[in-house]
Enzyme design. Structure first.
Site, mmCIF file in Angstrom:
data_model
loop_
_atom_site.group_PDB
_atom_site.id
_atom_site.type_symbol
_atom_site.label_atom_id
_atom_site.label_comp_id
_atom_site.label_asym_id
_atom_site.label_seq_id
_atom_site.Cartn_x
_atom_site.Cartn_y
_atom_site.Cartn_z
ATOM 1 N N GLU A 80 0.854 -1.185 0.000
ATOM 2 C CA GLU A 80 0.000 0.000 0.000
ATOM 3 C C GLU A 80 0.891 1.237 0.000
ATOM 4 O OE1 GLU A 80 -3.132 0.114 2.971
ATOM 5 O OE2 GLU A 80 -2.939 2.287 3.166
ATOM 6 N N GLU A 85 -2.737 11.257 3.131
ATOM 7 C CA GLU A 85 -3.806 11.079 4.106
ATOM 8 C C GLU A 85 -3.905 12.377 4.891
ATOM 9 O OE1 GLU A 85 -4.438 6.797 5.791
ATOM 10 O OE2 GLU A 85 -2.287 7.218 5.791
#
Length: 198
Positions: A80, A85
């Site tokens: 990932e 974020e």
């Protein structure tokens, strides 16, 4: 997450991902997640998006990638790459992270990138430059984080394979945290573009 236009649509040439406070099926909040899984995969290059995130405690928008072999059960072995974020309770912070086998979740290789302004106030550009043994993170063109193959030591480097792209707006959750009593709905992530350069 729903596939309704109330939660994801194109408006004035931009992708809108909208979080709503509403009773829908068994939930009290709705939002959307868009992914290129099964449609388009990428390996290496510059992956970039120009995004405006929403203000508000409990919002957790992200621009990220998963290994194309992801089947719902093989994380973090599939790999990932979190290009961006954002957590609404810390409006000056953007985070870049790499997750793989033996370095995932709280043990992910991560960099916090604080600003001297509130990120939701305007659009910003989030990018990675991804090579065979190196991934570099950028915020508005400024390089702030690098992970090299050697940084994972004896653990497996799972980033020499195709990945697909995800854009989503989570509400609450592990990183998003408690939804603030003053958090305003509906709230939107606006995506001007996603570009891949090879």
């Amino acid at each position: 997450y729903t596939s309704r236009e109330e939660n994801a649509r194109i408006e004035d040439g931009m992708l809108v991902i909208e979080a709503r406070q509403e009773k829908y099926e068994s939930s009290y909040y709705t939002s959307a997640r868009l992914k290129s899984q099964g449609l388009q995969e990428f390996q290496y290059g510059r992956i970039e998006a120009r995004i405006k995130v929403p203000a508000g405690q409990g919002f957790w928008p992200a621009f990220w990638m998963l290994g194309a072999e992801f089947n719902g059960e093989n994380w973090p072995d599939c790999g990932e790459i979190d290009i961006m974020e954002f957590v609404g309770r810390e409006p000056d912070l953007v985070i870049g992270t790499l997750h793989g086998p033996g370095y995932s979740g709280a043990l992910g290789l991560s960099q916090w990138n604080r600003q001297d302004f509130n990120i939701p106030e305007e659009f910003h550009t989030y990018a990675i430059e991804w090579e065979e043994d190196t991934i570099r993170w950028y915020f508005d063109g400024d390089h702030y984080f690098t992970v090299n193959r050697d940084d994972v030591g004896s653990r497996e480097w799972v980033f020499n394979q195709p990945f697909f792209i995800i854009l989503n707006l989570a509400i609450g959750g592990t990183l998003g945290g408690t939804i603030g009593l003053d958090t305003e709905f509906p709230a939107q992530v606006l995506v001007d573009y996603v570009r891949v350069y090879q």
